[in-house]
Design a protein around this motif. Structure first.
Motif, PDB file in Angstrom:
ATOM      1  N   ASP A   3       0.818  -1.224   0.000  1.00 16.52           N
ATOM      2  CA  ASP A   3       0.000   0.000   0.000  1.00 16.52           C
ATOM      3  C   ASP A   3       0.847   1.267   0.000  1.00 16.52           C
ATOM      4  O   ASP A   3       0.315   2.377   0.037  1.00 16.52           O
ATOM      5  N   PHE A   4       2.149   1.083  -0.042  1.00 21.66           N
ATOM      6  CA  PHE A   4       3.061   2.225   0.107  1.00 21.66           C
ATOM      7  C   PHE A   4       2.698   3.415  -0.780  1.00 21.66           C
ATOM      8  O   PHE A   4       2.773   4.571  -0.376  1.00 21.66           O
ATOM      9  N   TRP A   5       2.312   3.121  -2.029  1.00 17.62           N
ATOM     10  CA  TRP A   5       2.108   4.197  -3.007  1.00 17.62           C
ATOM     11  C   TRP A   5       0.661   4.652  -3.122  1.00 17.62           C
ATOM     12  O   TRP A   5       0.341   5.470  -3.995  1.00 17.62           O
ATOM     13  N   LEU A   6      -0.222   4.135  -2.248  1.00 19.65           N
ATOM     14  CA  LEU A   6      -1.658   4.355  -2.438  1.00 19.65           C
ATOM     15  C   LEU A   6      -2.056   5.823  -2.617  1.00 19.65           C
ATOM     16  O   LEU A   6      -2.896   6.157  -3.436  1.00 19.65           O
ATOM     17  N   ASP A   7      -1.453   6.723  -1.839  1.00 22.33           N
ATOM     18  CA  ASP A   7      -1.857   8.134  -1.956  1.00 22.33           C
ATOM     19  C   ASP A   7      -0.922   8.956  -2.853  1.00 22.33           C
ATOM     20  O   ASP A   7      -0.826  10.172  -2.724  1.00 22.33           O
ATOM     21  N   PHE A   8      -0.256   8.287  -3.789  1.00 20.14           N
ATOM     22  CA  PHE A   8       0.527   8.973  -4.827  1.00 20.14           C
ATOM     23  C   PHE A   8      -0.272   8.853  -6.130  1.00 20.14           C
ATOM     24  O   PHE A   8      -0.204   7.807  -6.783  1.00 20.14           O
ATOM     25  N   PRO A   9      -1.007   9.906  -6.504  1.00 22.32           N
ATOM     26  CA  PRO A   9      -1.919   9.764  -7.651  1.00 22.32           C
ATOM     27  C   PRO A   9      -1.209   9.265  -8.914  1.00 22.32           C
ATOM     28  O   PRO A   9      -0.173   9.805  -9.305  1.00 22.32           O
ATOM     29  N   GLY A  10      -1.759   8.235  -9.504  1.00 21.80           N
ATOM     30  CA  GLY A  10      -1.241   7.721 -10.780  1.00 21.80           C
ATOM     31  C   GLY A  10      -0.121   6.710 -10.642  1.00 21.80           C
ATOM     32  O   GLY A  10       0.104   5.893 -11.538  1.00 21.80           O
ATOM     33  N   ILE A  11       0.596   6.724  -9.539  1.00 20.08           N
ATOM     34  CA  ILE A  11       1.769   5.846  -9.405  1.00 20.08           C
ATOM     35  C   ILE A  11       1.377   4.360  -9.311  1.00 20.08           C
ATOM     36  O   ILE A  11       1.969   3.522 -10.005  1.00 20.08           O
ATOM     37  N   PRO A  12       0.377   3.994  -8.505  1.00 17.14           N
ATOM     38  CA  PRO A  12       0.034   2.570  -8.452  1.00 17.14           C
ATOM     39  C   PRO A  12      -0.343   2.003  -9.824  1.00 17.14           C
ATOM     40  O   PRO A  12       0.057   0.888 -10.162  1.00 17.14           O
ATOM     41  N   GLU A  13      -1.069   2.799 -10.642  1.00 16.94           N
ATOM     42  CA  GLU A  13      -1.439   2.345 -11.986  1.00 16.94           C
ATOM     43  C   GLU A  13      -0.175   2.131 -12.822  1.00 16.94           C
ATOM     44  O   GLU A  13      -0.008   1.094 -13.473  1.00 16.94           O
ATOM     45  N   ASP A  14       0.707   3.143 -12.797  1.00 23.12           N
ATOM     46  CA  ASP A  14       1.958   3.015 -13.544  1.00 23.12           C
ATOM     47  C   ASP A  14       2.752   1.790 -13.090  1.00 23.12           C
ATOM     48  O   ASP A  14       3.306   1.048 -13.901  1.00 23.12           O
ATOM     49  N   LEU A  15       2.794   1.590 -11.779  1.00 20.08           N
ATOM     50  CA  LEU A  15       3.594   0.479 -11.261  1.00 20.08           C
ATOM     51  C   LEU A  15       3.019  -0.870 -11.664  1.00 20.08           C
ATOM     52  O   LEU A  15       3.763  -1.839 -11.849  1.00 20.08           O
ATOM     53  N   SER A  16       1.695  -0.926 -11.827  1.00 25.14           N
ATOM     54  CA  SER A  16       1.159  -2.216 -12.265  1.00 25.14           C
ATOM     55  C   SER A  16       1.553  -2.466 -13.728  1.00 25.14           C
ATOM     56  O   SER A  16       1.791  -3.611 -14.117  1.00 25.14           O
ATOM     57  N   HIS A  17       1.704  -1.387 -14.515  1.00 25.71           N
ATOM     58  CA  HIS A  17       2.241  -1.570 -15.866  1.00 25.71           C
ATOM     59  C   HIS A  17       3.704  -1.994 -15.828  1.00 25.71           C
ATOM     60  O   HIS A  17       4.161  -2.793 -16.644  1.00 25.71           O
ATOM     61  N   VAL A  18       4.427  -1.448 -14.872  1.00 28.51           N
ATOM     62  CA  VAL A  18       5.839  -1.832 -14.729  1.00 28.51           C
ATOM     63  C   VAL A  18       5.936  -3.329 -14.426  1.00 28.51           C
ATOM     64  O   VAL A  18       6.745  -4.052 -15.026  1.00 28.51           O
ATOM     65  N   GLN A  19       5.071  -3.788 -13.514  1.00 24.43           N
ATOM     66  CA  GLN A  19       5.116  -5.215 -13.177  1.00 24.43           C
ATOM     67  C   GLN A  19       4.802  -6.089 -14.386  1.00 24.43           C
ATOM     68  O   GLN A  19       5.427  -7.128 -14.591  1.00 24.43           O
ATOM     69  N   LYS A  20       3.851  -5.626 -15.206  1.00 27.59           N
ATOM     70  CA  LYS A  20       3.542  -6.377 -16.431  1.00 27.59           C
ATOM     71  C   LYS A  20       4.745  -6.382 -17.377  1.00 27.59           C
ATOM     72  O   LYS A  20       5.065  -7.400 -17.979  1.00 27.59           O
ATOM     73  N   ALA A  21       5.379  -5.214 -17.485  1.00 31.08           N
ATOM     74  CA  ALA A  21       6.550  -5.107 -18.378  1.00 31.08           C
ATOM     75  C   ALA A  21       7.673  -6.036 -17.919  1.00 31.08           C
ATOM     76  O   ALA A  21       8.373  -6.630 -18.742  1.00 31.08           O
ATOM     77  N   VAL A  22       7.826  -6.171 -16.604  1.00 28.13           N
ATOM     78  CA  VAL A  22       8.856  -7.087 -16.087  1.00 28.13           C
ATOM     79  C   VAL A  22       8.521  -8.516 -16.496  1.00 28.13           C
ATOM     80  O   VAL A  22       9.379  -9.252 -17.006  1.00 28.13           O
ATOM     81  N   GLN A  23       7.270  -8.907 -16.297  1.00 28.89           N
ATOM     82  CA  GLN A  23       6.882 -10.279 -16.641  1.00 28.89           C
ATOM     83  C   GLN A  23       7.111 -10.548 -18.124  1.00 28.89           C
ATOM     84  O   GLN A  23       7.602 -11.613 -18.504  1.00 28.89           O
ATOM     85  N   GLU A  24       6.762  -9.568 -18.961  1.00 35.44           N
ATOM     86  CA  GLU A  24       6.994  -9.746 -20.398  1.00 35.44           C
ATOM     87  C   GLU A  24       8.482  -9.849 -20.707  1.00 35.44           C
ATOM     88  O   GLU A  24       8.906 -10.653 -21.527  1.00 35.44           O
ATOM     89  N   ALA A  25       9.269  -9.019 -20.025  1.00 35.02           N
ATOM     90  CA  ALA A  25      10.707  -8.999 -20.296  1.00 35.02           C
ATOM     91  C   ALA A  25      11.374 -10.302 -19.871  1.00 35.02           C
ATOM     92  O   ALA A  25      12.401 -10.696 -20.424  1.00 35.02           O
TER      93      ALA A  25
END
Lengths: 321, 321
Positions: A3-25
């Motif tokens: 939950d660390f990033w919960l109140d950083f607007p937009g960051i949790p969404e971006d980070l979930s894309h990052v996690q997807k990018a890692v899995q693809e990579a």
């Protein structure tokens, strides 16, 4: 992701894309490795370095795909160094779970680290600017070089605060600073701002690692999780102990002498470190680095990204986990 | 550099530039590491991979600086994998000298390998096309993935010729093939020729590694140099032994059973492998790969580069060192 990033607007969404990018990579050709390594990116990691990179990129005009790829590459680089570090330091645990080399053996852990590094470079070569690909590669060489030099030096140097600070610079501050530098330069942030972010990242990294080492002394869990005795034997004393040793009458020094040290003494050791103001003094160091970071952040162009940097800095200092 | 390349016009000069490029890429900021690693590039290495890359680049219009950088990066990548391989296989020696981990400890050997890899990527990101930077990174991930998968598989698979061929594919053929592919594509060689070179490189790599493993059985020196017993214990039997086992009446199998094996038996083992036609049969494999390579080479555009490829193929097969 926690939950660390919960109140950083937009960051949790971006980070979930990052996690997807890692899995693809990681690729889908190698199911066994994908499974073994995929776990590492799905645990309770805070994704601090990619989060910081994403905030830094908001100071400019970011290309979303490139920025996400760069953030993913940075996290992969970080995890690769963790895998190799745990082999190098003989740490059986990582975040309370068996380290990769404990699960798969040292052999495969060396190879998995190399595999991750190579996947990280495929990502940077394919998506980011050559300048940022070079930055990431340079970060690894600095991290390794600092560790090697300290190690080759181990017979002459005694553990000292200066040595400790150099070590955490190579271990954490380099990557935090890289996160800010790479994120902002990929988004074409003007040089002055980018340099300021880089310095803020460095100081945040130093503060973060010091707090991490303090939390190891404060949490009772750490008695179980951290092989404190091994750390001492390998000359890996962290800041609370080093500060306490400065206020010592000889008793603590006697206790941590590697030839005397017994693992059963860990609880007494921790109490003695607290009595000798070790944690309090270490906190002063962390505050100093955070304040330096806050001064750099205050001089950044105003706006949401600056507020997020500020929020991150204070949160990293105040955290208890 | 050895005399290996003496009668390949222009190659020794190019290779001396490659060696300089490696030294520069190691950087001068880290004298200790520069010294430790510099040795590895100045020994009696034949620089086969960069040499092959340089020949492949002559089929097109090469940019000298880029090609030299790429060849240097390839050799650094190769040496990095050797350093990590020796840790992974617990080999105390490399080319008759103490392996890096024997000299500096496993810890620094892991880090030195990472340092070299990162320096290799700085070089490719700075000088070569992103496509070639990606190729090199992909080669590492294939090499690691194949090793890991074989290793995770070790409890189910028995040593077999198929397994051996897969192993040397990951270990040697991938890099030989990469040398041809990267060298020719950096020089903008037409795709058909470049693909042919890539296949020729693959077959040459297979033949080369088989010959290497045969020479280990033929040279008396190998009794001292190679920890044969360890290889067997780790399931690292090479082709001569695997071929001999096919012609065995059970005696050899008994002898190499890891629980029975004693290092003092190595001379008897080697004799038995020879008696069972192990070396002769292994040579047949090497010839088959060389012939496949020669067929590809014969179909390349005529000229000096093709002659050099032909000379290299026959020399690798006939060598006794």
């Amino acid at each position: 992701m926690t939950d660390f990033w919960l109140d950083f607007p937009g960051i949790p969404e971006d980070l979930s894309h990052v996690q997807k990018a890692v899995q693809e990579a990681l690729g889908y050709d190698h199911a066994l490795i994908q499974n073994a390594l995929g776990d590492l990116f799905e645990g309770d990691g805070k994704l601090l370095r990619p989060g910081l990179l994403l905030i830094a990129s908001r100071f400019g005009k970011r290309d979303e795909k490139k920025t996400i790829a760069l953030a993913a590459a940075l996290e992969m680089l970080h995890v690769a160094t963790l895998i190799h570090d745990d082999i190098v330091d003989d740490s059986p645990l990582r975040r309370g779970l068996p380290a990769v080399h404990s699960r798969y053996g040292k052999k495969d852990a060396v190879l998995m680290g190399d595999f991750l590094l190579s996947r990280c470079f495929i990502l940077t070569a394919s998506y980011t600017s050559p300048a940022n690909a070079t930055l990431l590669a340079k970060a690894i060489s600095v991290i390794c070089a600092m560790e090697i030099e300290q190690d080759l030096d181990r017979f002459t140097a005694s553990p000292s605060i200066r040595r400790y600070l150099r070590k955490i610079m190579g271990k954490t501050a380099v990557l935090f600073s890289l996160a800010c530098h790479a994120g902002s330069s990929e988004a074409k942030v003007p040089l002055r701002t980018s340099e300021r972010l880089r310095r803020a990242g460095y100081d945040l990294g130093m503060a973060f690692q010091i707090i991490d080492d303090i939390l190891d002394y404060e949490s009772t869990e750490s008695l179980v999780r951290k092989p404190v005795g091994n750390d001492l034997k390998a000359g890996l004393a962290t800041l609370p102990l080093l500060c306490a040793l400065r206020n010592d009458d000889g008793k603590l020094a006697e206790m941590v002498n590697p030839t005397n040290f017994r693992h059963a003494d860990v609880p007494i050791l921790i109490n003695t470190v607290i009595e000798r103001n070790g944690i309090q003094d270490a906190r002063t160091y962390a505050h100093r680095y955070t304040n330096r970071a806050l001064a750099e952040i205050a001089a950044l162009p105003p706006g949401t990204p600056r507020e997020l940097m500020h929020l991150l800095a204070t949160r990293l200092l105040d955290r208890t986990y």
